[in-house]
Design a protein around this motif. Structure first.
Motif, PDB file in Angstrom:
ATOM      1  N   ALA A 280      -3.848   0.406   7.112  1.00 34.98           N
ATOM      2  CA  ALA A 280      -3.704  -0.970   7.585  1.00 34.98           C
ATOM      3  C   ALA A 280      -4.219  -1.962   6.550  1.00 34.98           C
ATOM      4  O   ALA A 280      -3.587  -2.987   6.292  1.00 34.98           O
ATOM      5  CB  ALA A 280      -4.427  -1.152   8.916  1.00 34.98           C
ATOM      6  N   ARG A 281      -5.352  -1.652   5.924  1.00 32.85           N
ATOM      7  CA  ARG A 281      -5.832  -2.479   4.819  1.00 32.85           C
ATOM      8  C   ARG A 281      -5.140  -2.013   3.545  1.00 32.85           C
ATOM      9  O   ARG A 281      -5.709  -1.316   2.713  1.00 32.85           O
ATOM     10  CB  ARG A 281      -7.353  -2.378   4.698  1.00 32.85           C
ATOM     11  N   TRP A 282      -3.879  -2.390   3.413  1.00 32.10           N
ATOM     12  CA  TRP A 282      -3.061  -1.890   2.315  1.00 32.10           C
ATOM     13  C   TRP A 282      -3.545  -2.361   0.942  1.00 32.10           C
ATOM     14  O   TRP A 282      -3.183  -1.776  -0.076  1.00 32.10           O
ATOM     15  CB  TRP A 282      -1.594  -2.276   2.515  1.00 32.10           C
ATOM     16  N   ASP A 283      -4.381  -3.399   0.913  1.00 39.07           N
ATOM     17  CA  ASP A 283      -4.950  -3.811  -0.363  1.00 39.07           C
ATOM     18  C   ASP A 283      -5.955  -2.782  -0.876  1.00 39.07           C
ATOM     19  O   ASP A 283      -6.181  -2.664  -2.081  1.00 39.07           O
ATOM     20  CB  ASP A 283      -5.616  -5.179  -0.226  1.00 39.07           C
ATOM     21  N   LEU A 284      -6.543  -2.016   0.055  1.00 34.91           N
ATOM     22  CA  LEU A 284      -7.516  -0.991  -0.307  1.00 34.91           C
ATOM     23  C   LEU A 284      -6.901   0.405  -0.336  1.00 34.91           C
ATOM     24  O   LEU A 284      -7.501   1.330  -0.888  1.00 34.91           O
ATOM     25  CB  LEU A 284      -8.688  -1.014   0.684  1.00 34.91           C
ATOM     26  N   GLU A 285      -5.729   0.556   0.278  1.00 35.18           N
ATOM     27  CA  GLU A 285      -5.078   1.869   0.393  1.00 35.18           C
ATOM     28  C   GLU A 285      -3.634   1.781  -0.092  1.00 35.18           C
ATOM     29  O   GLU A 285      -2.690   2.124   0.618  1.00 35.18           O
ATOM     30  CB  GLU A 285      -5.120   2.358   1.843  1.00 35.18           C
ATOM     31  N   LYS A 286      -3.459   1.338  -1.330  1.00 31.30           N
ATOM     32  CA  LYS A 286      -2.121   1.094  -1.855  1.00 31.30           C
ATOM     33  C   LYS A 286      -1.259   2.353  -1.856  1.00 31.30           C
ATOM     34  O   LYS A 286      -0.101   2.330  -1.419  1.00 31.30           O
ATOM     35  CB  LYS A 286      -2.211   0.511  -3.269  1.00 31.30           C
ATOM     36  N   GLU A 287      -1.790   3.449  -2.335  1.00 26.92           N
ATOM     37  CA  GLU A 287      -0.998   4.681  -2.439  1.00 26.92           C
ATOM     38  C   GLU A 287      -0.562   5.180  -1.063  1.00 26.92           C
ATOM     39  O   GLU A 287       0.576   5.622  -0.891  1.00 26.92           O
ATOM     40  CB  GLU A 287      -1.795   5.754  -3.173  1.00 26.92           C
ATOM     41  N   LYS A 288      -1.462   5.123  -0.092  1.00 28.11           N
ATOM     42  CA  LYS A 288      -1.121   5.565   1.259  1.00 28.11           C
ATOM     43  C   LYS A 288      -0.034   4.674   1.856  1.00 28.11           C
ATOM     44  O   LYS A 288       0.891   5.159   2.516  1.00 28.11           O
ATOM     45  CB  LYS A 288      -2.356   5.549   2.157  1.00 28.11           C
ATOM     46  N   ALA A 289      -0.161   3.373   1.642  1.00 32.20           N
ATOM     47  CA  ALA A 289       0.811   2.439   2.197  1.00 32.20           C
ATOM     48  C   ALA A 289       2.197   2.660   1.594  1.00 32.20           C
ATOM     49  O   ALA A 289       3.208   2.694   2.311  1.00 32.20           O
ATOM     50  CB  ALA A 289       0.349   1.004   1.960  1.00 32.20           C
ATOM     51  N   ILE A 290       2.254   2.808   0.286  1.00 33.14           N
ATOM     52  CA  ILE A 290       3.539   3.028  -0.378  1.00 33.14           C
ATOM     53  C   ILE A 290       4.157   4.348   0.068  1.00 33.14           C
ATOM     54  O   ILE A 290       5.359   4.421   0.353  1.00 33.14           O
ATOM     55  CB  ILE A 290       3.341   3.002  -1.909  1.00 33.14           C
ATOM     56  N   LYS A 291       3.355   5.378   0.129  1.00 37.91           N
ATOM     57  CA  LYS A 291       3.844   6.685   0.553  1.00 37.91           C
ATOM     58  C   LYS A 291       4.407   6.634   1.968  1.00 37.91           C
ATOM     59  O   LYS A 291       5.473   7.202   2.263  1.00 37.91           O
ATOM     60  CB  LYS A 291       2.721   7.728   0.471  1.00 37.91           C
ATOM     61  N   ALA A 292       3.720   5.932   2.861  1.00 38.97           N
ATOM     62  CA  ALA A 292       4.181   5.820   4.242  1.00 38.97           C
ATOM     63  C   ALA A 292       5.495   5.068   4.338  1.00 38.97           C
ATOM     64  O   ALA A 292       6.395   5.449   5.091  1.00 38.97           O
ATOM     65  CB  ALA A 292       3.102   5.147   5.089  1.00 38.97           C
ATOM     66  N   LEU A 293       5.616   3.979   3.573  1.00 38.11           N
ATOM     67  CA  LEU A 293       6.845   3.208   3.602  1.00 38.11           C
ATOM     68  C   LEU A 293       8.043   4.017   3.117  1.00 38.11           C
ATOM     69  O   LEU A 293       9.125   3.989   3.728  1.00 38.11           O
ATOM     70  CB  LEU A 293       6.690   1.951   2.733  1.00 38.11           C
ATOM     71  N   LEU A 294       7.862   4.747   2.031  1.00 38.52           N
ATOM     72  CA  LEU A 294       8.989   5.475   1.446  1.00 38.52           C
ATOM     73  C   LEU A 294       9.303   6.748   2.212  1.00 38.52           C
ATOM     74  O   LEU A 294      10.372   7.350   2.031  1.00 38.52           O
ATOM     75  CB  LEU A 294       8.673   5.809  -0.016  1.00 38.52           C
ATOM     76  N   ALA A 295       8.385   7.181   3.083  1.00 34.40           N
ATOM     77  CA  ALA A 295       8.612   8.412   3.849  1.00 34.40           C
ATOM     78  C   ALA A 295       9.390   8.146   5.135  1.00 34.40           C
ATOM     79  O   ALA A 295       9.902   9.091   5.738  1.00 34.40           O
ATOM     80  CB  ALA A 295       7.267   9.065   4.192  1.00 34.40           C
ATOM     81  N   GLU A 296       9.501   6.897   5.538  1.00 30.81           N
ATOM     82  CA  GLU A 296      10.211   6.604   6.798  1.00 30.81           C
ATOM     83  C   GLU A 296      11.713   6.801   6.646  1.00 30.81           C
ATOM     84  O   GLU A 296      12.286   6.550   5.608  1.00 30.81           O
ATOM     85  CB  GLU A 296       9.921   5.149   7.226  1.00 30.81           C
TER      86      GLU A 296
END
Length: 296
Positions: A280-296
């Motif tokens: 949720a804090r994508w500024d602190l978890e950039k890799e997780k956020a990107i991975k989640a977006l591209l996995a949908e």
């Protein structure tokens, strides 16, 4: 001549229909507010389209009629609009396709209480969560947050949408309710608009629950959903999204409220959302956020 003219008309109609079908122009729903409300979300969407040129040019237009959130859902399902943004819940995710990216860093689930200026004594710092549940609160009638509060045992009532939430703030001003739990991202702007009312932000408390604000599209519009996800991932990667987020003073103020160590934190469950995002804090978890977006 008549037959040729008829053929020409048919061909022109087919051509115009084809252009319309291939168009990347999108209509974004709007709430009952002026153009500044939702400006951040529109700027993000514009940046998404700019970051995905391989999909073609796209123009964003606002739906001409402001609507409640429930009507915006209907508008997407009917095809009258292409994109809306709102807080998510299980029902909306069944009806529409969510872009599971919290545009506001999960801060939509951080709520401060707007109270009457002479009512701070009703909200001392030592007030427990159970005691806070005895206070009367108000939320938008079709906001998912109303269900969150009620399902956690809070004494919350729904109020019909009004321009800039005037009815909610009037209820606080007149003592009809004790407080109005307001999104930390929006409370500052609200209070500026309602500066004529003797209301203020409670100094002592913060309600916190999983709550994410997403873009939504029609379930059949997978191409648009994919473009938004790819665009968001690129904006996170190159830092554009963080820069855009920080351009808004309301966002900086929201982080000040959310991270205030002096506030008593009341942790609630969101029974309308069967998951919690770890990015949720994508500024602190950039890799997780990107991975989640591209996995949908």
């Amino acid at each position: 001549m008549r037959l040729s003219a008829l053929v020409l008309v048919v061909l022109q109609f087919m051509a115009s229909t084809h252009v319309k079908a291939e168009s990347n122009d999108v209509t974004l729903t709007q709430a009952f507010a002026d153009d500044n409300y939702g400006l951040y979300q529109r700027k993000v969407l514009e940046a998404v389209f700019s970051a995905t040129p391989e999909y073609g040019e796209a123009q964003i237009s606002l739906h001409p009629h402001p609507m409640s959130q429930s009507r915006q859902v209907v508008s997407l399902l009917k095809g009258d609009a292409h994109i809306m943004w709102s807080v998510t819940n299980a029902e909306r995710e069944k009806l529409l396709t969510p872009i599971k990216f919290p545009l506001l860093k999960g801060l939509a689930g951080y709520r401060v209480l707007v109270i009457a200026k002479d009512a701070q004594h009703n909200f001392p710092h030592a007030l427990s969560t159970d005691e806070l549940k005895t206070r009367t609160l108000v939320q938008g009638n079709d906001w998912p947050d109303l269900h969150v509060l009620k399902s956690n045992g809070f004494n919350a009532a729904g109020e019909e949408w009004s321009l800039w939430f005037t009815s909610m703030y009037t209820m606080v001003e007149k003592g009809i309710v004790d407080g109005f739990p307001r999104n930390v991202n929006e409370v500052k702007t609200d209070l500026i608009r309602h500066a004529d009312k003797p209301v203020t932000i409670d100094k002592n408390h913060l309600l916190i629950y999983p709550n994410y604000e997403y873009f939504f599209v029609h379930p059949d519009n997978s191409a648009l959903a994919k473009r938004i996800r790819i665009g968001l991932s690129r904006l996170i990667e190159n830092g554009t999204l963080e820069t855009l987020f920080n351009k808004f003073e309301s966002h900086k103020f929201a982080l000040t409220l959310a991270d205030d160590p002096r506030r008593a934190r009341h942790l609630l469950q969101n029974h309308s959302l069967p998951y919690v995002l770890d990015y949720a804090r994508w500024d602190l978890e950039k890799e997780k956020a990107i991975k989640a977006l591209l996995a949908e």
